[in-house]
Design a protein around this motif. Sequence first.
Motif, PDB file in Angstrom:
ATOM      1  N   ALA A   5      48.326  33.909  37.702  1.00 47.81           N
ATOM      2  CA  ALA A   5      46.975  34.235  38.160  1.00 47.81           C
ATOM      3  C   ALA A   5      46.604  35.619  37.633  1.00 47.81           C
ATOM      4  CB  ALA A   5      46.892  34.210  39.679  1.00 47.81           C
ATOM      5  N   CYS A   7      43.508  38.390  37.443  1.00 50.43           N
ATOM      6  CA  CYS A   7      42.280  38.706  38.166  1.00 50.43           C
ATOM      7  C   CYS A   7      41.257  39.402  37.276  1.00 50.43           C
ATOM      8  CB  CYS A   7      42.601  39.608  39.356  1.00 50.43           C
ATOM      9  SG  CYS A   7      41.242  39.756  40.541  1.00 50.43           S
ATOM     10  N   TYR A   9      38.880  41.748  38.065  1.00 52.99           N
ATOM     11  CA  TYR A   9      38.859  42.554  39.276  1.00 52.99           C
ATOM     12  C   TYR A   9      37.611  43.426  39.328  1.00 52.99           C
ATOM     13  CZ  TYR A   9      40.644  45.724  42.895  1.00 52.99           C
ATOM     14  OH  TYR A   9      40.824  46.457  44.037  1.00 52.99           O
ATOM     15  N   CYS A  28      45.151  38.791  47.178  1.00 52.54           N
ATOM     16  CA  CYS A  28      46.460  38.264  46.789  1.00 52.54           C
ATOM     17  C   CYS A  28      46.786  36.976  47.523  1.00 52.54           C
ATOM     18  CB  CYS A  28      47.535  39.313  47.044  1.00 52.54           C
ATOM     19  SG  CYS A  28      47.432  40.751  45.942  1.00 52.54           S
ATOM     20  N   ALA A  31      45.142  34.094  45.731  1.00 50.22           N
ATOM     21  CA  ALA A  31      45.891  33.655  44.551  1.00 50.22           C
ATOM     22  C   ALA A  31      47.165  32.929  44.962  1.00 50.22           C
ATOM     23  CB  ALA A  31      46.227  34.853  43.672  1.00 50.22           C
ATOM     24  N   LEU A  39      51.087  37.295  39.913  1.00 47.66           N
ATOM     25  CA  LEU A  39      49.715  37.784  40.052  1.00 47.66           C
ATOM     26  C   LEU A  39      49.567  39.061  39.230  1.00 47.66           C
ATOM     27  CD1 LEU A  39      50.172  35.892  42.508  1.00 47.66           C
ATOM     28  CD2 LEU A  39      48.913  37.520  43.913  1.00 47.66           C
ATOM     29  N   SER A 209      44.368  40.703  32.205  1.00 48.76           N
ATOM     30  CA  SER A 209      43.547  40.850  33.413  1.00 48.76           C
ATOM     31  C   SER A 209      42.658  42.067  33.249  1.00 48.76           C
ATOM     32  CB  SER A 209      44.449  41.017  34.642  1.00 48.76           C
ATOM     33  OG  SER A 209      43.718  41.471  35.770  1.00 48.76           O
ATOM     34  N   SER A 255      35.274  39.752  42.299  1.00 47.93           N
ATOM     35  CA  SER A 255      36.603  39.462  41.781  1.00 47.93           C
ATOM     36  C   SER A 255      36.845  37.954  41.752  1.00 47.93           C
ATOM     37  CB  SER A 255      37.666  40.127  42.661  1.00 47.93           C
ATOM     38  OG  SER A 255      37.555  41.534  42.618  1.00 47.93           O
ATOM     39  N   TRP A 257      39.875  34.922  40.225  1.00 51.41           N
ATOM     40  CA  TRP A 257      41.183  34.668  39.642  1.00 51.41           C
ATOM     41  C   TRP A 257      41.089  33.593  38.561  1.00 51.41           C
ATOM     42  CZ3 TRP A 257      45.260  37.675  40.492  1.00 51.41           C
ATOM     43  CH2 TRP A 257      45.342  38.405  41.688  1.00 51.41           C
TER      44      TRP A 257
END
Length: 290
Positions: A5, A7, A9, A28, A31, A39, A209, A255, A257
């Motif tokens: 996963a 993110c 963000y 979290c 996810a 993550l 990410s 945000s 994922w």
Amino acid sequence: MIRLAACQYAIELHETWDAYADHLRELCVEAGRSGAQLLLLPEYAGLALSGQLPPDQRSDLHGSIAGIQPLVAPWWALCEGLAKDLGVYLQPGTLPVLDADGRYRNRAWLFGPSGALGFQDKLMMTRFEREHWNIAAGQGLKVFDTALGRLGILICYDTEFPLLARRLAEQGADLLLAPSCTDTEAGYHRVRIGAQARALENQVAVLQSPTVGLAPWSPALDENIGRAGLYVPPDHGMPSDGVLAQSVMLCPEQSQWLVCDVDVDEVRRVRREGQVFTRRDWPEQVERLG
């Protein structure tokens, strides 16, 4: 097969510790519910801690870094606890940390179900970090042994330098994590192209990410553009463009994922049976250059 996963963000303003901790925990947990085993959050995600500082301090480039230092230890404990509670590997992005030599370094910790596994510092500083922010470069690259395979971390600009990824590949890395923070589409694409190139050259998977959104209260994170992605070597059994997964939106307001699966054994198979052997043939190019 492992589930990852990454993110996208969004940098949001959380003015109290409890608000920030609840935010990170909820993110979290979301996810974790997807079945993700690892993550990844982006570069400077931890700098969101500066939202807890007085407005005049969080709006000061250097003051915001100094101001979050007392929060680093509780942040570290929060991240370790989340990894343990969820039974996942967590790379919660990076944040600037004051070292014993009096210099700040851009640091990425990796946590696992049994606790902290160590950290990787950014090695190559951007012009902003070097000329305006006074962030110092780290030294050395680490490979982390995990139940998911051997992992390495290249922080944002580090992905644009082939020899760094090559060193991790030589140490047996199967998956590279690329937390990033970019404020233009060009910056995002530089990191994304670098991530794809490193996947091709070393026949590994690379997970990116990014930070996204606007944070006018932060001089370091005021504008953020990016897209999460998982990149692999384009070869038999892999996507022809090397993009195994990519988020739908370039820059969402909240945000999100990107949850994706990768078969590390298939990535290793490409190194053994692919149309090309870029990882194996690397020394030959050096030899032919004399």
